[in-house]
Design a protein around this motif. Structure first.
Motif, PDB file in Angstrom:
ATOM      1  N   LEU A  89      -2.576  -9.864 -12.864  1.00 25.25           N
ATOM      2  CA  LEU A  89      -1.310 -10.212 -12.220  1.00 25.25           C
ATOM      3  C   LEU A  89      -1.424 -10.112 -10.697  1.00 25.25           C
ATOM      4  O   LEU A  89      -0.936 -10.984  -9.972  1.00 25.25           O
ATOM      5  N   VAL A  90      -2.070  -9.058 -10.227  1.00 25.00           N
ATOM      6  CA  VAL A  90      -2.251  -8.888  -8.778  1.00 25.00           C
ATOM      7  C   VAL A  90      -3.120 -10.012  -8.215  1.00 25.00           C
ATOM      8  O   VAL A  90      -2.818 -10.581  -7.163  1.00 25.00           O
ATOM      9  N   THR A  91      -4.190 -10.343  -8.915  1.00 21.98           N
ATOM     10  CA  THR A  91      -5.089 -11.402  -8.450  1.00 21.98           C
ATOM     11  C   THR A  91      -4.370 -12.744  -8.385  1.00 21.98           C
ATOM     12  O   THR A  91      -4.508 -13.497  -7.413  1.00 21.98           O
ATOM     13  N   ARG A  92      -3.593 -13.065  -9.404  1.00 23.30           N
ATOM     14  CA  ARG A  92      -2.864 -14.341  -9.412  1.00 23.30           C
ATOM     15  C   ARG A  92      -1.795 -14.368  -8.324  1.00 23.30           C
ATOM     16  O   ARG A  92      -1.542 -15.411  -7.722  1.00 23.30           O
ATOM     17  N   PHE A  93      -1.181 -13.241  -8.068  1.00 18.64           N
ATOM     18  CA  PHE A  93      -0.204 -13.139  -6.991  1.00 18.64           C
ATOM     19  C   PHE A  93      -0.864 -13.371  -5.630  1.00 18.64           C
ATOM     20  O   PHE A  93      -0.401 -14.182  -4.822  1.00 18.64           O
ATOM     21  N   LYS A  94      -1.986 -12.692  -5.381  1.00 19.61           N
ATOM     22  CA  LYS A  94      -2.634 -12.762  -4.071  1.00 19.61           C
ATOM     23  C   LYS A  94      -3.351 -14.077  -3.829  1.00 19.61           C
ATOM     24  O   LYS A  94      -3.224 -14.679  -2.757  1.00 19.61           O
ATOM     25  N   HIS A  95      -4.125 -14.514  -4.802  1.00 20.62           N
ATOM     26  CA  HIS A  95      -5.046 -15.627  -4.566  1.00 20.62           C
ATOM     27  C   HIS A  95      -4.561 -16.969  -5.103  1.00 20.62           C
ATOM     28  O   HIS A  95      -5.142 -18.003  -4.777  1.00 20.62           O
ATOM     29  N   GLN A  96      -3.512 -16.948  -5.938  1.00 23.35           N
ATOM     30  CA  GLN A  96      -2.972 -18.204  -6.455  1.00 23.35           C
ATOM     31  C   GLN A  96      -1.505 -18.398  -6.085  1.00 23.35           C
ATOM     32  O   GLN A  96      -0.860 -19.328  -6.570  1.00 23.35           O
ATOM     33  N   ALA A  97      -1.000 -17.520  -5.210  1.00 19.75           N
ATOM     34  CA  ALA A  97       0.379 -17.617  -4.710  1.00 19.75           C
ATOM     35  C   ALA A  97       1.413 -17.632  -5.838  1.00 19.75           C
ATOM     36  O   ALA A  97       2.422 -18.329  -5.754  1.00 19.75           O
ATOM     37  N   LYS A  98       1.158 -16.866  -6.893  1.00 17.68           N
ATOM     38  CA  LYS A  98       2.122 -16.755  -7.984  1.00 17.68           C
ATOM     39  C   LYS A  98       3.162 -15.693  -7.610  1.00 17.68           C
ATOM     40  O   LYS A  98       3.125 -14.555  -8.067  1.00 17.68           O
ATOM     41  N   TRP A  99       4.091 -16.082  -6.758  1.00 14.72           N
ATOM     42  CA  TRP A  99       5.071 -15.143  -6.236  1.00 14.72           C
ATOM     43  C   TRP A  99       5.937 -14.491  -7.312  1.00 14.72           C
ATOM     44  O   TRP A  99       6.286 -13.310  -7.169  1.00 14.72           O
ATOM     45  N   PRO A 100       6.345 -15.188  -8.386  1.00 14.79           N
ATOM     46  CA  PRO A 100       7.139 -14.496  -9.407  1.00 14.79           C
ATOM     47  C   PRO A 100       6.429 -13.276  -9.995  1.00 14.79           C
ATOM     48  O   PRO A 100       7.082 -12.277 -10.308  1.00 14.79           O
ATOM     49  N   LEU A 101       5.105 -13.352 -10.133  1.00 17.82           N
ATOM     50  CA  LEU A 101       4.364 -12.199 -10.642  1.00 17.82           C
ATOM     51  C   LEU A 101       4.413 -11.050  -9.648  1.00 17.82           C
ATOM     52  O   LEU A 101       4.598  -9.890 -10.023  1.00 17.82           O
ATOM     53  N   GLY A 102       4.245 -11.377  -8.367  1.00 21.80           N
ATOM     54  CA  GLY A 102       4.322 -10.343  -7.347  1.00 21.80           C
ATOM     55  C   GLY A 102       5.711  -9.735  -7.265  1.00 21.80           C
ATOM     56  O   GLY A 102       5.856  -8.509  -7.096  1.00 21.80           O
ATOM     57  N   ARG A 103       6.723 -10.580  -7.387  1.00 25.26           N
ATOM     58  CA  ARG A 103       8.096 -10.076  -7.333  1.00 25.26           C
ATOM     59  C   ARG A 103       8.379  -9.142  -8.496  1.00 25.26           C
ATOM     60  O   ARG A 103       9.032  -8.091  -8.333  1.00 25.26           O
ATOM     61  N   LEU A 104       7.885  -9.498  -9.684  1.00 26.11           N
ATOM     62  CA  LEU A 104       8.058  -8.631 -10.849  1.00 26.11           C
ATOM     63  C   LEU A 104       7.406  -7.274 -10.608  1.00 26.11           C
ATOM     64  O   LEU A 104       8.023  -6.226 -10.828  1.00 26.11           O
ATOM     65  N   LEU A 105       6.152  -7.283 -10.138  1.00 28.05           N
ATOM     66  CA  LEU A 105       5.451  -6.029  -9.879  1.00 28.05           C
ATOM     67  C   LEU A 105       6.168  -5.219  -8.793  1.00 28.05           C
ATOM     68  O   LEU A 105       6.253  -3.993  -8.873  1.00 28.05           O
ATOM     69  N   GLY A 106       6.678  -5.921  -7.774  1.00 29.32           N
ATOM     70  CA  GLY A 106       7.388  -5.233  -6.708  1.00 29.32           C
ATOM     71  C   GLY A 106       8.660  -4.557  -7.202  1.00 29.32           C
ATOM     72  O   GLY A 106       8.986  -3.434  -6.789  1.00 29.32           O
ATOM     73  N   GLU A 107       9.393  -5.222  -8.096  1.00 35.12           N
ATOM     74  CA  GLU A 107      10.614  -4.625  -8.634  1.00 35.12           C
ATOM     75  C   GLU A 107      10.299  -3.397  -9.485  1.00 35.12           C
ATOM     76  O   GLU A 107      11.020  -2.388  -9.427  1.00 35.12           O
ATOM     77  N   LEU A 108       9.230  -3.478 -10.264  1.00 33.61           N
ATOM     78  CA  LEU A 108       8.845  -2.317 -11.076  1.00 33.61           C
ATOM     79  C   LEU A 108       8.329  -1.183 -10.196  1.00 33.61           C
ATOM     80  O   LEU A 108       8.565   0.002 -10.490  1.00 33.61           O
ATOM     81  N   LEU A 109       7.637  -1.518  -9.099  1.00 26.27           N
ATOM     82  CA  LEU A 109       7.203  -0.492  -8.150  1.00 26.27           C
ATOM     83  C   LEU A 109       8.415   0.190  -7.520  1.00 26.27           C
ATOM     84  O   LEU A 109       8.418   1.420  -7.346  1.00 26.27           O
ATOM     85  N   ALA A 110       9.432  -0.582  -7.185  1.00 25.28           N
ATOM     86  CA  ALA A 110      10.646   0.002  -6.606  1.00 25.28           C
ATOM     87  C   ALA A 110      11.272   1.010  -7.570  1.00 25.28           C
ATOM     88  O   ALA A 110      11.736   2.082  -7.154  1.00 25.28           O
TER      89      ALA A 110
END
Length: 246
Positions: A89-110
């Motif tokens: 998920l992190v790799t797809r967020f960073k290198h494939q610009a999959k922002w929804p995955l990053g947003r999901l991880l960010g919300e769970l981190l919060a």
């Protein structure tokens, strides 16, 4: 007397719209686009060092390295071990610009950070994303740490100071380097924004993955030397052992 006009056509109510899990595609039963079974199967970080969050086989106060050579940062908060599927998920967020995955991880981190606040963790004055090298920023088009800091800022009600730190020197990629080489690689790579005032402030660095801790150590030392009182680190995941690629 009716105060609303008569309207017989169906009305779309967005609050009743159900989401699909971004991992398995099934309908979710949570506020985030991840179902309960998939969330429970994430590689949650349980037994860990109380300082650097290094995964440990049994509960312990500190790992050997933090006990003998305490880092400049005070505490690392990381919900997961850098393992499947979080690594994907992190790799797809960073290198494939999959922002929804990053947003999901960010919300769970919060949610994880808020839980630590409820357990007594001191709340910082500001969130500070780790700056990205200019060349990599041009290639990627965004800084994943800045997005994560923005996504944390709202729910946690902590301001994001995304321009406080600057990357003033491009350096080779960290992945292929061991810990000493990473520290040498980062020497003189960062600087504070001109006119920044940090006296007695508590700051939290935000990044995606903590590997050797070399970047966090360098930035924490820079902030402390400039007058900050304390520096913590909030990240998505911690590698299973120092030096693992991330």
């Amino acid at each position: 007397m009716r105060c609303q006009p008569r309207y017989k056509l169906p009305v779309y109510i967005w609050l009743k719209n159900k989401q699909s899990c971004l991992l398995c595609g099934e309908t979710t039963d949570t506020p985030q686009p991840i179902c309960t079974p998939c969330e429970s199967e994430l590689p949650w970080l349980v037994d860990q060092c109380s300082v650097c969050a290094l995964p440990l086989p049994t509960p312990a106060l500190r790992c050997g390295q933090c006990a003998t050579r305490p880092p400049a940062f005070e505490r690392v908060v990381a919900p997961w071990i850098y393992d499947f599927p979080v690594d994907t998920l992190v790799t797809r967020f960073k290198h494939q610009a999959k922002w929804p995955l990053g947003r999901l991880l960010g919300e769970l981190l919060a949610q994880s950070v808020q839980h630590h606040f409820d357990e007594g963790l001191e709340r910082p004055d500001a969130l500070v994303p780790v700056p990205l090298a200019a060349r990599r920023l041009r290639q990627r088009g965004f800084n994943q740490a800045t997005l994560l800091a923005r996504w944390l800022s709202g729910p946690l009600e902590i301001p994001c100071e995304e321009n406080l730190l600057q990357r003033v020197q491009d350096t080779p990629a960290q992945q292929a380097l061991d810990a000493p080489a990473r520290r040498r690689n980062l020497r003189h790579a960062f600087a504070l924004a001109p006119g920044a005032t940090l006296r007695n402030r508590h700051l939290a660095l935000v990044d995606d993955v903590l590997t050797t801790g070399a970047t966090a150590q360098t930035l924490a030392r820079l902030l402390l030397d400039a007058g900050a009182a304390r520096v913590d680190v909030y990240c998505l995941a911690r590698t299973p052992k120092p030096g693992d690629p991330a």
